[in-house]
Design a protein around this motif. Structure first.
Motif, PDB file in Angstrom:
ATOM      1  N   CYS A   1       0.826  -1.213   0.000  1.00 53.36           N
ATOM      2  CA  CYS A   1       0.000   0.000   0.000  1.00 53.36           C
ATOM      3  C   CYS A   1       0.861   1.264   0.000  1.00 53.36           C
ATOM      4  CB  CYS A   1      -0.923   0.024   1.209  1.00 53.36           C
ATOM      5  SG  CYS A   1      -2.100  -1.344   1.267  1.00 53.36           S
ATOM      6  N   ASN A   2       1.844   1.319   0.908  1.00 57.92           N
ATOM      7  CA  ASN A   2       2.637   2.536   1.042  1.00 57.92           C
ATOM      8  C   ASN A   2       3.695   2.696  -0.043  1.00 57.92           C
ATOM      9  OD1 ASN A   2       4.344   0.548   1.961  1.00 57.92           O
ATOM     10  ND2 ASN A   2       4.886   1.588   3.868  1.00 57.92           N
ATOM     11  N   SER A   3       3.767   1.770  -0.984  1.00 58.85           N
ATOM     12  CA  SER A   3       4.648   1.950  -2.131  1.00 58.85           C
ATOM     13  C   SER A   3       4.118   3.056  -3.036  1.00 58.85           C
ATOM     14  CB  SER A   3       4.761   0.656  -2.944  1.00 58.85           C
ATOM     15  OG  SER A   3       5.290  -0.394  -2.175  1.00 58.85           O
ATOM     16  N   CYS A   4       2.817   3.206  -3.087  1.00 57.96           N
ATOM     17  CA  CYS A   4       2.184   4.220  -3.941  1.00 57.96           C
ATOM     18  C   CYS A   4       1.531   5.322  -3.124  1.00 57.96           C
ATOM     19  CB  CYS A   4       1.148   3.570  -4.854  1.00 57.96           C
ATOM     20  SG  CYS A   4       1.860   2.356  -5.977  1.00 57.96           S
ATOM     21  N   HIS A   5       0.917   4.957  -2.016  1.00 57.21           N
ATOM     22  CA  HIS A   5       0.269   5.939  -1.132  1.00 57.21           C
ATOM     23  C   HIS A   5       1.330   6.482  -0.186  1.00 57.21           C
ATOM     24  CE1 HIS A   5      -3.818   4.882  -2.444  1.00 57.21           C
ATOM     25  NE2 HIS A   5      -3.376   3.627  -2.480  1.00 57.21           N
ATOM     26  N   ILE A   6       2.169   7.387  -0.701  1.00 55.18           N
ATOM     27  CA  ILE A   6       3.334   7.817   0.073  1.00 55.18           C
ATOM     28  C   ILE A   6       3.074   9.027   0.960  1.00 55.18           C
ATOM     29  CG2 ILE A   6       5.019   6.847  -1.522  1.00 55.18           C
ATOM     30  CD1 ILE A   6       5.352   9.694  -2.652  1.00 55.18           C
TER      31      ILE A   6
ATOM     32  N   VAL B   1      -3.642   8.621  -5.414  1.00 56.61           N
ATOM     33  CA  VAL B   1      -2.262   8.623  -5.868  1.00 56.61           C
ATOM     34  C   VAL B   1      -2.162   9.508  -7.108  1.00 56.61           C
ATOM     35  CG1 VAL B   1      -0.402   7.178  -6.797  1.00 56.61           C
ATOM     36  CG2 VAL B   1      -1.835   6.324  -4.942  1.00 56.61           C
ATOM     37  N   GLU B   2      -1.225  10.427  -7.098  1.00 58.57           N
ATOM     38  CA  GLU B   2      -1.018  11.325  -8.234  1.00 58.57           C
ATOM     39  C   GLU B   2      -0.269  10.594  -9.343  1.00 58.57           C
ATOM     40  OE1 GLU B   2      -2.201  14.437  -8.358  1.00 58.57           O
ATOM     41  OE2 GLU B   2      -3.065  14.182  -6.367  1.00 58.57           O
ATOM     42  N   MET B   3      -0.475  11.045 -10.575  1.00 64.37           N
ATOM     43  CA  MET B   3       0.160  10.421 -11.728  1.00 64.37           C
ATOM     44  C   MET B   3       1.690  10.438 -11.599  1.00 64.37           C
ATOM     45  SD  MET B   3      -0.679  11.017 -15.704  1.00 64.37           S
ATOM     46  CE  MET B   3       0.655  11.701 -16.639  1.00 64.37           C
ATOM     47  N   GLU B   4       2.245  11.461 -10.981  1.00 66.09           N
ATOM     48  CA  GLU B   4       3.698  11.531 -10.808  1.00 66.09           C
ATOM     49  C   GLU B   4       4.214  10.317 -10.054  1.00 66.09           C
ATOM     50  OE1 GLU B   4       1.634  14.202 -10.158  1.00 66.09           O
ATOM     51  OE2 GLU B   4       2.173  15.160 -12.053  1.00 66.09           O
ATOM     52  N   GLN B   5       3.418   9.792  -9.123  1.00 70.30           N
ATOM     53  CA  GLN B   5       3.831   8.596  -8.393  1.00 70.30           C
ATOM     54  C   GLN B   5       3.853   7.383  -9.318  1.00 70.30           C
ATOM     55  OE1 GLN B   5       5.173   8.478  -5.506  1.00 70.30           O
ATOM     56  NE2 GLN B   5       5.390   6.266  -5.490  1.00 70.30           N
ATOM     57  N   CYS B   6       2.875   7.275 -10.219  1.00 73.91           N
ATOM     58  CA  CYS B   6       2.871   6.180 -11.205  1.00 73.91           C
ATOM     59  C   CYS B   6       4.138   6.236 -12.051  1.00 73.91           C
ATOM     60  CB  CYS B   6       1.661   6.271 -12.128  1.00 73.91           C
ATOM     61  SG  CYS B   6       0.059   6.203 -11.296  1.00 73.91           S
ATOM     62  N   LEU B   7       4.571   7.467 -12.357  1.00 77.51           N
ATOM     63  CA  LEU B   7       5.717   7.653 -13.239  1.00 77.51           C
ATOM     64  C   LEU B   7       7.048   7.355 -12.574  1.00 77.51           C
ATOM     65  CD1 LEU B   7       4.535  10.851 -15.127  1.00 77.51           C
ATOM     66  CD2 LEU B   7       4.440   8.459 -15.887  1.00 77.51           C
ATOM     67  N   THR B   8       7.042   7.038 -11.281  1.00 76.64           N
ATOM     68  CA  THR B   8       8.294   6.607 -10.661  1.00 76.64           C
ATOM     69  C   THR B   8       8.663   5.202 -11.127  1.00 76.64           C
ATOM     70  OG1 THR B   8       7.215   5.768  -8.664  1.00 76.64           O
ATOM     71  CG2 THR B   8       7.975   8.068  -8.615  1.00 76.64           C
ATOM     72  N   CYS B   9       7.670   4.443 -11.598  1.00 76.57           N
ATOM     73  CA  CYS B   9       7.929   3.096 -12.128  1.00 76.57           C
ATOM     74  C   CYS B   9       7.578   2.987 -13.610  1.00 76.57           C
ATOM     75  CB  CYS B   9       7.114   2.056 -11.370  1.00 76.57           C
ATOM     76  SG  CYS B   9       7.560   1.892  -9.636  1.00 76.57           S
TER      77      CYS B   9
ATOM     78  N   THR C   1      -1.015  13.507 -21.961  1.00 75.73           N
ATOM     79  CA  THR C   1      -1.190  14.119 -20.643  1.00 75.73           C
ATOM     80  C   THR C   1      -2.397  13.622 -19.865  1.00 75.73           C
ATOM     81  OG1 THR C   1      -2.464  15.962 -21.546  1.00 75.73           O
ATOM     82  CG2 THR C   1      -0.063  16.246 -21.414  1.00 75.73           C
ATOM     83  N   LEU C   2      -3.227  12.758 -20.441  1.00 78.11           N
ATOM     84  CA  LEU C   2      -4.388  12.251 -19.719  1.00 78.11           C
ATOM     85  C   LEU C   2      -3.934  11.458 -18.498  1.00 78.11           C
ATOM     86  CD1 LEU C   2      -7.503  12.157 -19.964  1.00 78.11           C
ATOM     87  CD2 LEU C   2      -7.230   9.950 -21.082  1.00 78.11           C
ATOM     88  N   GLU C   3      -4.528  11.728 -17.367  1.00 77.65           N
ATOM     89  CA  GLU C   3      -4.158  11.025 -16.134  1.00 77.65           C
ATOM     90  C   GLU C   3      -4.352   9.520 -16.290  1.00 77.65           C
ATOM     91  OE1 GLU C   3      -3.081  12.238 -13.028  1.00 77.65           O
ATOM     92  OE2 GLU C   3      -2.877  14.221 -13.909  1.00 77.65           O
ATOM     93  N   CYS C   4      -3.402   8.747 -15.830  1.00 79.97           N
ATOM     94  CA  CYS C   4      -3.447   7.283 -15.924  1.00 79.97           C
ATOM     95  C   CYS C   4      -4.744   6.714 -15.348  1.00 79.97           C
ATOM     96  CB  CYS C   4      -2.264   6.660 -15.186  1.00 79.97           C
ATOM     97  SG  CYS C   4      -0.650   7.204 -15.750  1.00 79.97           S
TER      98      CYS C   4
ATOM     99  N   ARG D   1      -7.193   1.456 -13.019  1.00 77.60           N
ATOM    100  CA  ARG D   1      -7.574   1.518 -11.601  1.00 77.60           C
ATOM    101  C   ARG D   1      -6.866   0.396 -10.859  1.00 77.60           C
ATOM    102  NH1 ARG D   1     -12.618   3.779 -12.802  1.00 77.60           N
ATOM    103  NH2 ARG D   1     -12.088   5.687 -13.899  1.00 77.60           N
ATOM    104  N   GLU D   2      -6.353   0.715  -9.723  1.00 73.65           N
ATOM    105  CA  GLU D   2      -5.650  -0.291  -8.928  1.00 73.65           C
ATOM    106  C   GLU D   2      -6.615  -1.115  -8.092  1.00 73.65           C
ATOM    107  OE1 GLU D   2      -2.489  -2.510  -7.647  1.00 73.65           O
ATOM    108  OE2 GLU D   2      -2.558  -1.035  -9.236  1.00 73.65           O
ATOM    109  N   HIS D   3      -7.621  -0.486  -7.526  1.00 78.56           N
ATOM    110  CA  HIS D   3      -8.486  -1.163  -6.558  1.00 78.56           C
ATOM    111  C   HIS D   3      -9.911  -1.390  -7.051  1.00 78.56           C
ATOM    112  CE1 HIS D   3      -5.233  -0.749  -3.760  1.00 78.56           C
ATOM    113  NE2 HIS D   3      -5.231   0.553  -3.894  1.00 78.56           N
TER     114      HIS D   3
END
Length: 97
Positions: free
Chosen positions: A24-29, A36-44, A69-72, A77-79
């Motif tokens: 959970c806390n890998s993305c919900h930082i 979770v913001e798209m910038e967090q998705c872009l870390t991986c 630029t469309l949000e992931c 959806r993860e959940h």
């Protein structure tokens, strides 16, 4: 270590993320269970590349409307079940993991 509540744990992490060792806390930082913001998705994940020519075929990751630029989370959806955001107006039948 962050422990997910039973209500949230019912919405498990997708298998490919679980297999990558994410929790959970890998993305919900910032704050547990906040969106979770798209910038967090872009870390991986990488942004798709900008196309120079569509050759008449739609590209699900480089839209003539939004570019790249469309949000992931508009599709992925993860959940919960992912959806084809383009299907709000179009009938491309994109399969969204």
């Amino acid at each position: 270590m962050l422990v997910c509540t039973n209500a949230i744990a019912a919405n498990e992490i997708r298998l490919h993320h679980k297999e990558a060792g994410l929790k959970c806390n890998s993305c919900h930082i910032n704050k547990p269970f906040d969106s979770v913001e798209m910038e967090q998705c872009l870390t991986c994940h990488k942004l798709p590349e900008k196309k120079t020519d569509y050759h008449g075929a739609p590209d699900k990751h480089d839209s003539p409307h939004y570019g790249i630029t469309l949000e992931c989370e508009n599709c992925h959806r993860e959940h919960s079940e992912s959806e084809d955001y383009c299907a709000n107006c179009h009938d491309f039948n994109f399969k969204v993991p």
